[in-house]
Scaffold this motif. Structure first.
Motif, PDB file in Angstrom:
ATOM      1  N   LEU A   1       0.788  -1.233   0.000  1.00 55.02           N
ATOM      2  CA  LEU A   1       0.000   0.000   0.000  1.00 55.02           C
ATOM      3  C   LEU A   1       0.828   1.295   0.000  1.00 55.02           C
ATOM      4  CD1 LEU A   1      -2.920   1.030  -0.039  1.00 55.02           C
ATOM      5  CD2 LEU A   1      -2.846   1.085   2.469  1.00 55.02           C
ATOM      6  N   PRO A   2       1.871   1.405   0.872  1.00 54.77           N
ATOM      7  CA  PRO A   2       2.644   2.662   0.865  1.00 54.77           C
ATOM      8  C   PRO A   2       3.269   2.950  -0.501  1.00 54.77           C
ATOM      9  CG  PRO A   2       3.394   1.203   2.630  1.00 54.77           C
ATOM     10  CD  PRO A   2       2.378   0.444   1.854  1.00 54.77           C
ATOM     11  N   LEU A   3       3.647   1.898  -1.224  1.00 57.15           N
ATOM     12  CA  LEU A   3       4.266   2.096  -2.538  1.00 57.15           C
ATOM     13  C   LEU A   3       3.225   2.582  -3.539  1.00 57.15           C
ATOM     14  CD1 LEU A   3       6.416  -1.160  -2.610  1.00 57.15           C
ATOM     15  CD2 LEU A   3       7.122   1.141  -1.950  1.00 57.15           C
ATOM     16  N   LEU A   4       2.013   1.998  -3.443  1.00 58.31           N
ATOM     17  CA  LEU A   4       0.932   2.429  -4.338  1.00 58.31           C
ATOM     18  C   LEU A   4       0.574   3.889  -4.069  1.00 58.31           C
ATOM     19  CD1 LEU A   4      -1.384  -0.717  -4.164  1.00 58.31           C
ATOM     20  CD2 LEU A   4      -0.099   0.102  -6.159  1.00 58.31           C
ATOM     21  N   LEU A   5       0.464   4.227  -2.770  1.00 62.22           N
ATOM     22  CA  LEU A   5       0.095   5.601  -2.407  1.00 62.22           C
ATOM     23  C   LEU A   5       1.188   6.587  -2.831  1.00 62.22           C
ATOM     24  CD1 LEU A   5      -1.428   5.034   1.147  1.00 62.22           C
ATOM     25  CD2 LEU A   5      -2.644   5.443  -1.001  1.00 62.22           C
ATOM     26  N   GLY A   6       2.448   6.155  -2.746  1.00 63.41           N
ATOM     27  CA  GLY A   6       3.560   7.021  -3.126  1.00 63.41           C
ATOM     28  C   GLY A   6       3.853   6.958  -4.617  1.00 63.41           C
ATOM     29  N   ASN A   7       3.007   6.203  -5.347  1.00 63.53           N
ATOM     30  CA  ASN A   7       3.168   6.094  -6.790  1.00 63.53           C
ATOM     31  C   ASN A   7       4.541   5.532  -7.151  1.00 63.53           C
ATOM     32  OD1 ASN A   7       1.925   6.217  -9.185  1.00 63.53           O
ATOM     33  ND2 ASN A   7       2.027   8.453  -9.419  1.00 63.53           N
ATOM     34  N   GLU A   8       5.016   4.570  -6.351  1.00 63.89           N
ATOM     35  CA  GLU A   8       6.345   4.034  -6.585  1.00 63.89           C
ATOM     36  C   GLU A   8       6.296   2.655  -7.228  1.00 63.89           C
ATOM     37  OE1 GLU A   8       8.844   4.570  -3.017  1.00 63.89           O
ATOM     38  OE2 GLU A   8       7.563   6.340  -2.739  1.00 63.89           O
ATOM     39  N   VAL A   9       7.370   2.317  -7.886  1.00 60.71           N
ATOM     40  CA  VAL A   9       7.445   1.033  -8.569  1.00 60.71           C
ATOM     41  C   VAL A   9       7.487  -0.090  -7.532  1.00 60.71           C
ATOM     42  CG1 VAL A   9       8.821  -0.379 -10.154  1.00 60.71           C
ATOM     43  CG2 VAL A   9       8.759   2.122 -10.404  1.00 60.71           C
ATOM     44  N   ILE A  10       6.723  -1.157  -7.770  1.00 57.63           N
ATOM     45  CA  ILE A  10       6.719  -2.285  -6.843  1.00 57.63           C
ATOM     46  C   ILE A  10       7.685  -3.347  -7.345  1.00 57.63           C
ATOM     47  CG2 ILE A  10       5.312  -4.157  -5.907  1.00 57.63           C
ATOM     48  CD1 ILE A  10       2.968  -2.166  -5.880  1.00 57.63           C
ATOM     49  N   ASP A  11       8.709  -3.619  -6.537  1.00 55.99           N
ATOM     50  CA  ASP A  11       9.698  -4.642  -6.852  1.00 55.99           C
ATOM     51  C   ASP A  11       9.179  -5.965  -6.272  1.00 55.99           C
ATOM     52  OD1 ASP A  11      11.800  -6.423  -6.793  1.00 55.99           O
ATOM     53  OD2 ASP A  11      13.302  -4.928  -6.204  1.00 55.99           O
ATOM     54  N   GLU A  12       8.578  -6.759  -7.156  1.00 50.06           N
ATOM     55  CA  GLU A  12       7.914  -7.997  -6.725  1.00 50.06           C
ATOM     56  C   GLU A  12       8.870  -8.916  -5.951  1.00 50.06           C
ATOM     57  OE1 GLU A  12       4.777  -9.264  -7.000  1.00 50.06           O
ATOM     58  OE2 GLU A  12       4.007  -7.403  -7.884  1.00 50.06           O
ATOM     59  N   ASN A  13      10.144  -8.983  -6.424  1.00 48.95           N
ATOM     60  CA  ASN A  13      11.093  -9.878  -5.763  1.00 48.95           C
ATOM     61  C   ASN A  13      11.333  -9.451  -4.327  1.00 48.95           C
ATOM     62  OD1 ASN A  13      11.440 -11.500  -7.953  1.00 48.95           O
ATOM     63  ND2 ASN A  13      13.139 -10.275  -8.782  1.00 48.95           N
ATOM     64  N   TYR A  14      11.504  -8.149  -4.151  1.00 48.44           N
ATOM     65  CA  TYR A  14      11.754  -7.634  -2.802  1.00 48.44           C
ATOM     66  C   TYR A  14      10.537  -7.864  -1.899  1.00 48.44           C
ATOM     67  CZ  TYR A  14      12.483  -4.389   1.051  1.00 48.44           C
ATOM     68  OH  TYR A  14      12.584  -3.847   2.302  1.00 48.44           O
ATOM     69  N   ILE A  15       9.349  -7.559  -2.416  1.00 48.98           N
ATOM     70  CA  ILE A  15       8.128  -7.729  -1.611  1.00 48.98           C
ATOM     71  C   ILE A  15       7.960  -9.207  -1.222  1.00 48.98           C
ATOM     72  CG2 ILE A  15       5.584  -7.566  -1.639  1.00 48.98           C
ATOM     73  CD1 ILE A  15       6.935  -4.839  -1.376  1.00 48.98           C
ATOM     74  N   ASN A  16       8.190 -10.091  -2.180  1.00 52.98           N
ATOM     75  CA  ASN A  16       8.079 -11.520  -1.867  1.00 52.98           C
ATOM     76  C   ASN A  16       9.138 -11.965  -0.862  1.00 52.98           C
ATOM     77  OD1 ASN A  16       5.772 -12.194  -3.319  1.00 52.98           O
ATOM     78  ND2 ASN A  16       6.925 -12.322  -5.236  1.00 52.98           N
ATOM     79  N   ASP A  17      10.312 -11.341  -0.940  1.00 52.22           N
ATOM     80  CA  ASP A  17      11.392 -11.625   0.002  1.00 52.22           C
ATOM     81  C   ASP A  17      10.958 -11.254   1.431  1.00 52.22           C
ATOM     82  OD1 ASP A  17      13.966 -12.527   0.459  1.00 52.22           O
ATOM     83  OD2 ASP A  17      14.810 -10.509   0.443  1.00 52.22           O
ATOM     84  N   ILE A  18      10.375 -10.062   1.562  1.00 49.38           N
ATOM     85  CA  ILE A  18       9.886  -9.625   2.880  1.00 49.38           C
ATOM     86  C   ILE A  18       8.815 -10.577   3.390  1.00 49.38           C
ATOM     87  CG2 ILE A  18       8.628  -7.822   4.143  1.00 49.38           C
ATOM     88  CD1 ILE A  18       9.540  -5.812   2.223  1.00 49.38           C
ATOM     89  N   ILE A  19       7.880 -10.897   2.501  1.00 53.22           N
ATOM     90  CA  ILE A  19       6.774 -11.777   2.887  1.00 53.22           C
ATOM     91  C   ILE A  19       7.329 -13.126   3.364  1.00 53.22           C
ATOM     92  CG2 ILE A  19       4.791 -13.087   1.973  1.00 53.22           C
ATOM     93  CD1 ILE A  19       4.104 -10.591   0.293  1.00 53.22           C
ATOM     94  N   GLY A  20       8.380 -13.592   2.693  1.00 49.82           N
ATOM     95  CA  GLY A  20       9.035 -14.844   3.080  1.00 49.82           C
ATOM     96  C   GLY A  20       9.683 -14.738   4.449  1.00 49.82           C
ATOM     97  N   ILE A  21      10.488 -13.685   4.646  1.00 48.80           N
ATOM     98  CA  ILE A  21      11.175 -13.485   5.928  1.00 48.80           C
ATOM     99  C   ILE A  21      10.164 -13.429   7.067  1.00 48.80           C
ATOM    100  CG2 ILE A  21      12.385 -11.743   7.314  1.00 48.80           C
ATOM    101  CD1 ILE A  21      14.168 -11.205   5.046  1.00 48.80           C
ATOM    102  N   LEU A  22       9.030 -12.779   6.815  1.00 46.71           N
ATOM    103  CA  LEU A  22       8.023 -12.612   7.857  1.00 46.71           C
ATOM    104  C   LEU A  22       7.140 -13.862   8.005  1.00 46.71           C
ATOM    105  CD1 LEU A  22       7.051  -8.893   7.191  1.00 46.71           C
ATOM    106  CD2 LEU A  22       8.463  -9.777   9.050  1.00 46.71           C
ATOM    107  N   GLY A  23       7.434 -14.882   7.225  1.00 46.68           N
ATOM    108  CA  GLY A  23       6.699 -16.144   7.345  1.00 46.68           C
ATOM    109  C   GLY A  23       5.244 -16.026   6.929  1.00 46.68           C
ATOM    110  N   LEU A  24       4.982 -15.192   5.921  1.00 47.62           N
ATOM    111  CA  LEU A  24       3.598 -14.951   5.517  1.00 47.62           C
ATOM    112  C   LEU A  24       3.288 -15.467   4.115  1.00 47.62           C
ATOM    113  CD1 LEU A  24       3.300 -11.284   6.865  1.00 47.62           C
ATOM    114  CD2 LEU A  24       2.046 -13.271   7.748  1.00 47.62           C
TER     115      LEU A  24
END
Ligand code: ADP
Ligand code: ADP
Length: 229
Positions: free
Chosen positions: A108-131
């Motif tokens: 959401l913060p990236l969408l609101l800030g009109n920023e590019v979403i790096d799918e690999n990074y987001i998936n990496d975070i989701i993985g680290i957080l066990g989600l």
């Protein structure tokens, strides 16, 4: 190397007989990658400190330097940019949007800030957080600990250099607190983030590289011994 420096920092609220000196003459230096716990009694100025460091509020006196830039001198627009680019906030309340799923809440913060979403990074975070297996679930379908992990993911989405957390485990039981703290520490190490966390919990404070004890708006000395707890 110091990433963050407060020099003779002060913050007051209100005027005349209503005036409250929430912080007085604070001098601290925090290094890149350091994990600092802020402790102190209720009303001592901890949240105020976090708000100033995160650029949510402006100092009444003194200076805050982030990467050697005096953020008190930035225009409102530049200060908002600093918050968006450099800082991730985690609060006691998870503040997730109920109609968005886990991945969408994190992005959401990236969408609101009109920023590019790096799918690999987001998936990496989701993985680290066990989600990973909860990616498409709604907040109402998650436990408290899982919801807070999503809130941490959202705070990390913009690749912040500084993560500021205000009682992030205040609503969690002790086992879940441990899990969430492990993940927060692990991710801040992995991404070389500076982690500054307010807590009432001695066991959490002990895990920090350094403890800053704030009493009555001022930093107390020699608190690494935790003799006041
Ligand atoms: P803590 O986080 O340690 O509980 P706070 O930083 O929230 O302490 O508050 C420090 C002091 O500043 C308290 O006396 C509080 O009432 C006061 N304060 C905090 N925010 C405001 C505000 N927006 N307006 C007026 N007083 C405030
Ligand atoms: P905490 O969980 O740290 O004790 P508080 O309940 O003190 O948080 O404060 C919650 C929010 O209300 C903070 O953002 C703080 O800035 C604001 N606040 C605290 N005290 C006051 C006050 N006396 N007047 C207005 N706002 C306040």
């Amino acid at each position: 190397m110091s990433i963050l420096e407060a020099i003779n920092l002060g913050k007051s609220y209100g005027k005349k007989e209503m005036k409250v000196d929430a912080l007085k003459d604070i001098n601290i230096e925090i290094n890149k990658g350091e994990f600092v716990a802020i402790i102190g009694p209720s009303g001592s100025g901890k949240s105020t400190m976090l708000h100033l460091l995160g650029g949510l509020e402006r100092p009444s006196s003194g200076t805050i330097k982030i990467n050697n830039i005096d953020i008190g001198k930035l225009s409102d627009r530049k200060l908002a940019e600093y918050r968006r680019k450099e800082v991730g906030f985690v609060f006691q309340q998870f503040n997730l949007l109920p109609i968005l799923n886990v991945k969408e809440n994190i992005e959401l913060p990236l969408l609101l800030g009109n920023e590019v979403i790096d799918e690999n990074y987001i998936n990496d975070i989701i993985g680290i957080l066990g989600l990973t297996d909860r990616k498409n679930h709604l907040p109402s379908q998650l436990s408290g600990g899982q919801q807070q992990r999503v809130a941490i993911g959202r705070a990390l989405a913009n690749r912040p250099s500084i993560v500021l957390a205000d009682e992030p485990t205040g609503n969690l039981d002790s086992k879940t607190t441990d899990e969430v703290m492990n993940l927060l520490k692990e991710s801040s190490k992995k991404y070389n983030q500076t982690l500054i966390l307010i807590t009432h919990d001695v066991n959490i404070a002990r895990r920090a590289d350094r403890i800053i004890n704030i009493v009555d708006g001022q930093v107390q000395k020699n608190t690494n011994k935790l003799q006041n707890l």
